[in-house]
Design a protein around this motif. Structure first.
Motif, PDB file in Angstrom:
ATOM      1  N   LEU A  72      -5.350   5.964 -42.806  1.00  0.00           N
ATOM      2  CA  LEU A  72      -6.879   6.255 -42.224  1.00  0.00           C
ATOM      3  C   LEU A  72      -6.614   7.328 -42.084  1.00  0.00           C
ATOM      4  O   LEU A  72      -7.685   8.275 -42.232  1.00  0.00           O
ATOM      5  N   SER A  73      -5.503   7.728 -40.989  1.00  0.00           N
ATOM      6  CA  SER A  73      -5.568   8.816 -40.456  1.00  0.00           C
ATOM      7  C   SER A  73      -4.555  10.256 -41.454  1.00  0.00           C
ATOM      8  O   SER A  73      -3.953  11.331 -40.830  1.00  0.00           O
ATOM      9  N   PHE A  74      -3.753   9.430 -42.101  1.00  0.00           N
ATOM     10  CA  PHE A  74      -3.435  10.597 -42.970  1.00  0.00           C
ATOM     11  C   PHE A  74      -1.868  10.783 -43.173  1.00  0.00           C
ATOM     12  O   PHE A  74      -1.958  12.308 -42.770  1.00  0.00           O
ATOM     13  N   VAL A  75      -1.075   9.998 -41.898  1.00  0.00           N
ATOM     14  CA  VAL A  75       0.372  10.297 -41.162  1.00  0.00           C
ATOM     15  C   VAL A  75       1.065   9.305 -41.887  1.00  0.00           C
ATOM     16  O   VAL A  75       0.647   8.117 -42.300  1.00  0.00           O
ATOM     17  N   THR A  76       2.125   9.443 -41.695  1.00  0.00           N
ATOM     18  CA  THR A  76       3.390   8.692 -41.550  1.00  0.00           C
ATOM     19  C   THR A  76       3.321   7.386 -40.724  1.00  0.00           C
ATOM     20  O   THR A  76       3.248   7.681 -39.576  1.00  0.00           O
ATOM     21  N   ALA A  77       4.135   6.124 -40.731  1.00  0.00           N
ATOM     22  CA  ALA A  77       4.056   5.355 -40.606  1.00  0.00           C
ATOM     23  C   ALA A  77       5.154   5.916 -38.354  1.00  0.00           C
ATOM     24  O   ALA A  77       4.950   5.395 -37.780  1.00  0.00           O
ATOM     25  N   GLN A  78       6.098   7.000 -39.058  1.00  0.00           N
ATOM     26  CA  GLN A  78       6.352   7.538 -38.228  1.00  0.00           C
ATOM     27  C   GLN A  78       6.249   7.809 -37.351  1.00  0.00           C
ATOM     28  O   GLN A  78       6.131   8.442 -35.436  1.00  0.00           O
ATOM     29  N   SER A  79       5.169   9.126 -37.445  1.00  0.00           N
ATOM     30  CA  SER A  79       4.460  10.026 -37.379  1.00  0.00           C
ATOM     31  C   SER A  79       3.215   9.345 -36.067  1.00  0.00           C
ATOM     32  O   SER A  79       3.322   9.408 -35.389  1.00  0.00           O
ATOM     33  N   THR A  80       2.319   7.978 -37.037  1.00  0.00           N
ATOM     34  CA  THR A  80       1.919   6.908 -36.608  1.00  0.00           C
ATOM     35  C   THR A  80       2.630   6.561 -34.724  1.00  0.00           C
ATOM     36  O   THR A  80       1.987   6.751 -33.511  1.00  0.00           O
ATOM     37  N   ALA A  81       3.751   5.637 -35.267  1.00  0.00           N
ATOM     38  CA  ALA A  81       4.718   5.283 -34.300  1.00  0.00           C
ATOM     39  C   ALA A  81       4.578   6.286 -32.437  1.00  0.00           C
ATOM     40  O   ALA A  81       4.183   5.883 -31.513  1.00  0.00           O
ATOM     41  N   ASP A  82       4.661   7.664 -33.181  1.00  0.00           N
ATOM     42  CA  ASP A  82       5.055   8.320 -32.251  1.00  0.00           C
ATOM     43  C   ASP A  82       3.511   9.139 -31.445  1.00  0.00           C
ATOM     44  O   ASP A  82       3.460   9.063 -30.111  1.00  0.00           O
ATOM     45  N   MET A  83       2.558   8.921 -32.410  1.00  0.00           N
ATOM     46  CA  MET A  83       1.115   9.581 -31.915  1.00  0.00           C
ATOM     47  C   MET A  83       0.810   8.639 -30.936  1.00  0.00           C
ATOM     48  O   MET A  83      -0.242   8.793 -30.290  1.00  0.00           O
ATOM     49  N   VAL A  84       0.708   6.882 -31.536  1.00  0.00           N
ATOM     50  CA  VAL A  84      -0.015   5.598 -30.775  1.00  0.00           C
ATOM     51  C   VAL A  84       1.056   5.839 -29.385  1.00  0.00           C
ATOM     52  O   VAL A  84       0.388   5.902 -28.677  1.00  0.00           O
ATOM     53  N   GLY A  85       2.098   6.279 -29.446  1.00  0.00           N
ATOM     54  CA  GLY A  85       2.500   5.956 -28.477  1.00  0.00           C
ATOM     55  C   GLY A  85       1.918   7.222 -27.060  1.00  0.00           C
ATOM     56  O   GLY A  85       2.391   7.383 -25.558  1.00  0.00           O
ATOM     57  N   THR A  86       1.792   8.173 -27.388  1.00  0.00           N
ATOM     58  CA  THR A  86       1.157   9.565 -26.537  1.00  0.00           C
ATOM     59  C   THR A  86       0.153   9.106 -25.990  1.00  0.00           C
ATOM     60  O   THR A  86      -0.483   9.298 -25.050  1.00  0.00           O
ATOM     61  N   LEU A  87      -0.828   8.068 -26.932  1.00  0.00           N
ATOM     62  CA  LEU A  87      -2.624   8.237 -26.915  1.00  0.00           C
ATOM     63  C   LEU A  87      -2.425   6.530 -25.714  1.00  0.00           C
ATOM     64  O   LEU A  87      -3.173   7.062 -25.605  1.00  0.00           O
ATOM     65  N   LEU A  88      -1.536   6.086 -26.172  1.00  0.00           N
ATOM     66  CA  LEU A  88      -1.093   4.730 -25.317  1.00  0.00           C
ATOM     67  C   LEU A  88      -0.736   5.167 -23.511  1.00  0.00           C
ATOM     68  O   LEU A  88      -1.540   4.772 -23.102  1.00  0.00           O
ATOM     69  N   ASP A  89      -0.053   6.349 -23.347  1.00  0.00           N
ATOM     70  CA  ASP A  89       0.517   6.768 -22.359  1.00  0.00           C
ATOM     71  C   ASP A  89      -0.743   7.718 -21.523  1.00  0.00           C
ATOM     72  O   ASP A  89      -0.668   7.702 -20.582  1.00  0.00           O
ATOM     73  N   ARG A  90      -1.944   8.031 -22.694  1.00  0.00           N
ATOM     74  CA  ARG A  90      -3.012   8.788 -22.051  1.00  0.00           C
ATOM     75  C   ARG A  90      -3.980   7.380 -21.814  1.00  0.00           C
ATOM     76  O   ARG A  90      -4.892   8.848 -20.783  1.00  0.00           O
ATOM     77  N   ASP A  91      -3.814   6.833 -21.798  1.00  0.00           N
ATOM     78  CA  ASP A  91      -4.551   4.994 -21.957  1.00  0.00           C
ATOM     79  C   ASP A  91      -6.436   6.054 -22.862  1.00  0.00           C
ATOM     80  O   ASP A  91      -7.212   5.399 -22.535  1.00  0.00           O
ATOM     81  N   LEU A  92      -5.731   6.722 -23.970  1.00  0.00           N
ATOM     82  CA  LEU A  92      -6.888   7.115 -24.969  1.00  0.00           C
ATOM     83  C   LEU A  92      -7.324   6.119 -25.585  1.00  0.00           C
ATOM     84  O   LEU A  92      -8.010   5.523 -26.252  1.00  0.00           O
ATOM     85  N   ILE A  93      -6.491   4.812 -26.003  1.00  0.00           N
ATOM     86  CA  ILE A  93      -5.731   3.811 -26.490  1.00  0.00           C
ATOM     87  C   ILE A  93      -5.529   2.525 -25.959  1.00  0.00           C
ATOM     88  O   ILE A  93      -4.637   3.410 -25.696  1.00  0.00           O
ATOM     89  N   GLU A  94      -5.629   1.367 -26.287  1.00  0.00           N
ATOM     90  CA  GLU A  94      -5.092   0.588 -25.914  1.00  0.00           C
ATOM     91  C   GLU A  94      -4.676  -0.408 -26.934  1.00  0.00           C
ATOM     92  O   GLU A  94      -5.228  -0.171 -28.587  1.00  0.00           O
ATOM     93  N   ARG A  95      -3.664  -1.629 -27.065  1.00  0.00           N
ATOM     94  CA  ARG A  95      -2.849  -2.099 -27.731  1.00  0.00           C
ATOM     95  C   ARG A  95      -3.202  -3.526 -27.764  1.00  0.00           C
ATOM     96  O   ARG A  95      -3.000  -3.897 -26.014  1.00  0.00           O
TER      97      ARG A  95
END
Length: 161
Positions: A72-95
Motif C-alpha cells: 500500500l506504500s509502494f515500496v519493497t519489502a526491504q525498504s519497508t523493513a528499514d522504514m518500520v524500524g525507523t518509525l518504531l524507534d521514533r514511537d510513530l508506529i507500534e507492532r
C-alpha cells in the motif's frame, strides 16, 4: 562561393514535430514533483515522503502486516523493513499481535504518529491546493474520479494474475 550542399548543411535543422507527452509521462512528472514537495514538507518532522506515506496508510488501514504496508506504500519489502524500524524507534508506529489472528504481528499508528500527521495536514492540504490551483472545482473532482477509476482498473488487472 559555397556549393548548394554546403548551404543546406549550414541551415538550421528542421523543426521536429513532437507528439504530446504520454499520459503516463505526465503522471510520472506529477508524481516526482509531489514527492519532492512532500520530502520538503516532511523533513522538518524528521521524515521522508515514503515514511509520511506509510503513516497515512496506517491512519486509513490500522493493523497491517509489514508486507501489506509495503504494497500500500509502494515500496519493497526491504525498504519497508528499514522504514518500520525507523518509525518504531521514533514511537510513530507500534507492532502488536493481530487481535483476529494472534500468530500475526501487525503495525499500527501510535498517538504520536497521529500527532505528526495532524501537524503536517495543513501543509499537505496546501500542496494539494497548489497542485490544483489552475483547475476548476469540477475539473479537480473529475481528476480525482478518473484517477480512482485508473487505480481500480490497474488493481483489478494485477489481482487477476
Amino acid at each position: 562561393m559555397k556549393s548548394e550542399r554546403a548551404r543546406d548543411d549550414d541551415a538550421a535543422p528542421p523543426i521536429a514535430r513532437t507528439a504530446p507527452p504520454t499520459l503516463l509521462y505526465l503522471m510520472k512528472q506529477v508524481e516526482l514533483s509531489v514527492r519532492a514537495a512532500l520530502d520538503d514538507l516532511a523533513r522538518p518532522e524528521g521524515l521522508t515522503a515514503l515514511q509520511y506515506t506509510a503513516l497515512t496508510v496506517l491512519e486509513r488501514h490500522p493493523d497491517l502486516t509489514a508486507a501489506h504496508l509495503a504494497r500500500l506504500s509502494f515500496v519493497t519489502a526491504q525498504s519497508t523493513a528499514d522504514m518500520v524500524g525507523t518509525l518504531l524507534d521514533r514511537d510513530l508506529i507500534e507492532r502488536h499481535r493481530d487481535p483476529r489472528d494472534r500468530r500475526r504481528l501487525v503495525i499500527a499508528l501510535t498517538p504520536e504518529g497521529g500527532r505528526v500527521l495532524d501537524r503536517m495536514r495543513p501543509q499537505v492540504t496546501a500542496l494539494e491546493e497548489r497542485m490544483l490551483a489552475r483547475a476548476s472545482t469540477a475539473q479537480s473532482a473529475a481528476l480525482r474520479q478518473t484517477l480512482e477509476l485508473c487505480r481500480r482498473a490497474l488493481h483489478e488487472d494485477s489481482s487477476a494474475d
